[in-house]
Design an enzyme around this catalytic site. Structure first.
Site, mmCIF file in Angstrom:
data_model
loop_
_atom_site.group_PDB
_atom_site.id
_atom_site.type_symbol
_atom_site.label_atom_id
_atom_site.label_comp_id
_atom_site.label_asym_id
_atom_site.label_seq_id
_atom_site.Cartn_x
_atom_site.Cartn_y
_atom_site.Cartn_z
ATOM 1 N N ALA A 112 33.313 72.950 43.433
ATOM 2 C CA ALA A 112 32.052 72.845 44.192
ATOM 3 C C ALA A 112 32.319 72.283 45.586
ATOM 4 O O ALA A 112 33.188 71.419 45.729
ATOM 5 C CB ALA A 112 31.070 71.934 43.452
ATOM 6 N N PRO A 113 31.633 72.799 46.621
ATOM 7 C CA PRO A 113 30.530 73.774 46.567
ATOM 8 C C PRO A 113 30.968 75.243 46.562
ATOM 9 O O PRO A 113 30.135 76.120 46.514
ATOM 10 C CB PRO A 113 29.745 73.463 47.847
ATOM 11 C CG PRO A 113 30.790 72.954 48.799
ATOM 12 C CD PRO A 113 31.796 72.208 47.967
ATOM 13 N N GLY A 114 32.269 75.527 46.622
ATOM 14 C CA GLY A 114 32.681 76.926 46.472
ATOM 15 C C GLY A 114 33.411 77.521 47.665
ATOM 16 O O GLY A 114 33.679 78.718 47.690
ATOM 17 N N LYS A 116 36.565 77.242 48.721
ATOM 18 C CA LYS A 116 37.866 77.846 48.400
ATOM 19 C C LYS A 116 37.718 78.890 47.300
ATOM 20 O O LYS A 116 38.486 79.851 47.254
ATOM 21 C CB LYS A 116 38.878 76.765 48.050
ATOM 22 C CG LYS A 116 39.157 75.868 49.256
ATOM 23 C CD LYS A 116 40.335 74.978 49.092
ATOM 24 C CE LYS A 116 40.526 74.075 50.302
ATOM 25 N NZ LYS A 116 39.399 73.115 50.513
ATOM 26 N N GLU A 134 33.641 73.134 37.954
ATOM 27 C CA GLU A 134 33.216 71.882 38.588
ATOM 28 C C GLU A 134 32.724 70.947 37.492
ATOM 29 O O GLU A 134 31.745 71.244 36.808
ATOM 30 C CB GLU A 134 32.102 72.161 39.609
ATOM 31 C CG GLU A 134 31.431 70.926 40.167
ATOM 32 C CD GLU A 134 32.401 69.912 40.798
ATOM 33 O OE1 GLU A 134 33.260 70.304 41.595
ATOM 34 O OE2 GLU A 134 32.288 68.721 40.454
ATOM 35 N N ASP A 161 35.396 69.290 31.807
ATOM 36 C CA ASP A 161 36.317 68.226 32.117
ATOM 37 C C ASP A 161 37.727 68.839 32.161
ATOM 38 O O ASP A 161 38.036 69.695 31.346
ATOM 39 C CB ASP A 161 36.202 67.249 30.938
ATOM 40 C CG ASP A 161 36.977 66.004 31.164
ATOM 41 O OD1 ASP A 161 36.352 64.982 31.437
ATOM 42 O OD2 ASP A 161 38.219 66.063 31.035
ATOM 43 N N ASP A 178 42.012 71.411 44.363
ATOM 44 C CA ASP A 178 41.571 70.872 45.653
ATOM 45 C C ASP A 178 40.925 69.533 45.272
ATOM 46 O O ASP A 178 39.731 69.444 45.063
ATOM 47 C CB ASP A 178 40.558 71.850 46.273
ATOM 48 C CG ASP A 178 40.124 71.432 47.663
ATOM 49 O OD1 ASP A 178 40.936 70.830 48.379
ATOM 50 O OD2 ASP A 178 38.978 71.740 48.029
ATOM 51 N N CYS A 231 41.857 66.485 51.328
ATOM 52 C CA CYS A 231 41.475 66.276 52.721
ATOM 53 C C CYS A 231 41.728 64.801 53.063
ATOM 54 O O CYS A 231 40.955 64.167 53.766
ATOM 55 C CB CYS A 231 40.034 66.701 52.987
ATOM 56 S SG CYS A 231 38.841 65.933 51.920
#
Ligand code: SAM
Length: 454
Positions: A112-114, A116, A134, A161, A178, A231
């Site tokens: 989420a949010p999508g 990648k 997610e 999970d 990610d 990030c």
């Protein structure tokens, strides 16, 4: 913007870090805006000026200003996704190492949010299966919405999970993690996040990243690829994680070859020598990002955890015959129910989707066609956006103003429209459903997606 001194001190020894230039870009208060076009819905223009290409992504463009995307009907049809430019480097990782897998099974574990996930789906073309997962329930809705808008049928959205993936042993060819991280790469855009940063939080994030990877590891095939990104600038969440995966889980590093002119900095993990790629906002037009590619060589893994699931239930022939005429090449799909919703699932991935739906909590599988009520299909928004729709379904082309009225759920007047269900389109792309009745038009745009901004 005041950045914590412990944070700056932790970056000083990193390759490519330049303290003065880094502080300077953080104090300027400006950052680039970029979008990625949807190749499924290509050929259309965005209603505002795209300035120049994102060097590492063929469909990425910087914009000269940040327009209001929510009031652009082209955004609602899924013609493009608004995404930070550094993240689009996923394209290089995928094309340089993963493109060789035929009809791959790909997992985006933290989706989420999508951003990648939509990119992966585009890079995979029409083949293979993408599982966009997610774990945080409140974030699955936006993921599902963005995947529907992007279109296509080879996507399954789950909310599991990471540990539950262990039940799908040796399943995926490619896995993108990610990972949730301390977020320092986004400080320029989200100054509020600076307050949350601390060395302790970095340590907690590093430990969580290891846990997530360890739990997912069993589901990656030997020889399969892990695409890892954060990030964050912190080595504890980046190079140290590569060392841990190589040393503890069993993996080897794969190098990427970015163009030297792009300003991306190559780094090596201290123990394994694994390659990583660092993005700094003072070196390129984008935010902070770290990305690496590893290939699984070993099998250490955490035991699986079983979760309650809903499952896909194949549709009987009679019901399938009622829904098939709605889509193009209807025989290429298997039809099933997920709860009350009828799904069209590409035959090529139907077995995989059934297997996953029996193992994990699944939110979306294939394209939601709608619900059958007294033998009539009440079409789903996902079908309108999917690009699968049969040409026999009536369409009504809307102007920009009508399209905006539609997504705001304001009253629509479409003179001379024939009665019954119709797809409303903008710039040739599906936007949603209306039902034309005697003297009025019912707007079926999902209430939860309604645009409130005027
Ligand atoms: N890949 C997304 C994109 O490009 O749009 C962004 C993902 S974001 C960096 C990390 C995601 O991990 C968040 O959606 C977050 O909810 C999720 N997450 C948080 N805790 C997690 C956990 N324990 N296991 C797996 N995912 C988690």
């Amino acid at each position: 913007m005041v950045l914590p001194s412990a944070f700056i001190a932790s970056l000083r020894e990193l390759p490519g870090f330049d303290e003065a230039a880094f502080l300077d870009v953080h104090n300027q208060g400006v950052f680039p805006t970029s979008i990625r076009h949807n190749p499924r819905k290509a050929g259309q223009s965005v209603g505002f000026g795209a300035s120049h290409p994102v060097p590492w992504c063929a469909s990425g463009r910087y914009l000269s200003s940040r327009p209001s995307f929510i009031t652009d009907p082209a955004w609602h049809t899924g013609q493009y996704y608004v995404q930070e430019a550094s993240s689009m480097f996923l394209e290089q990782a995928y094309l340089q190492h993963a493109a060789g897998f035929e009809a791959p099974r790909v997992l985006d574990a933290c989706a989420a949010p999508g951003g990648k996930s939509t990119h992966l789906r585009a890079l995979m073309g029409d083949s293979g299966l993408l599982v966009s997962n997610e774990v945080i329930r409140t974030r699955v809705g936006i993921l599902s919405e963005n995947m529907q808008r992007w279109g296509g049928a080879g996507v399954l959205v789950s909310s599991a999970d990471p540990r539950s993936f262990g039940t799908l042993s040796d399943f995926f060819d490619v896995m993108l993690v990610d990972a949730p991280c301390s977020g320092s790469g986004l400080f320029r855009r989200e100054p509020e996040a600076v307050k949350e940063w601390s060395p302790e939080q970095v340590e907690l994030c590093g430990a969580r990243q290891q846990r997530i990877l360890g739990e997912l590891w069993r589901s990656l095939k030997e020889g399969g690829l892990l695409l890892y990104s954060t990030c964050s600038y912190s080595p504890r969440e980046n190079e140290d994680i590569l060392d841990w995966v190589c040393g503890t889980l069993g993996a080897e590093s794969l190098a990427l070859s970015p163009d030297p002119g792009w300003g991306i900095v190559e780094t090596r993990a201290p123990l394994s020598g694994a390659f990583g790629y660092r993005f700094y906002p003072h070196r390129l037009e984008g935010e902070g990002l770290f990305m690496a590619v590893l290939r699984k060589t070993g099998g250490a893994a955490v035991p699986a955890k079983r979760t309650a699931v809903q499952g896909l239930v194949p549709l009987g022939h009679r019901e399938a015959d009622l829904v098939k005429p709605w889509i193009n090449e209807g025989d290429r799909y298997m039809y099933a129910r997920l709860g009350e919703s009828i799904r069209a699932i590409p035959e090529a991935v139907a077995e995989d989707m059934a297997l996953i739906a029996a193992a994990l909590p699944v939110r979306e599988a294939g394209v939601a066609l709608g619900q059958l009520m007294r033998r009539e299909l009440i079409p789903d928004q996902a079908l309108a956006l999917s690009g699968l729709l049969s040409s026999v379904v009536p369409t009504l082309a809307l102007s920009r103003q009508e399209a905006l009225d539609y997504v705001r759920k304001d009253e629509l007047r479409l003179e001379g429209a024939p009665k019954g269900w119709a797809l409303v389109t903008y710039e040739g792309q599906g936007l949603g459903w209306v039902k034309v009745l005697e003297g009025r038009i019912n707007n079926y745009y999902p209430k939860a997606w309604r645009v409130l901004k005027r």
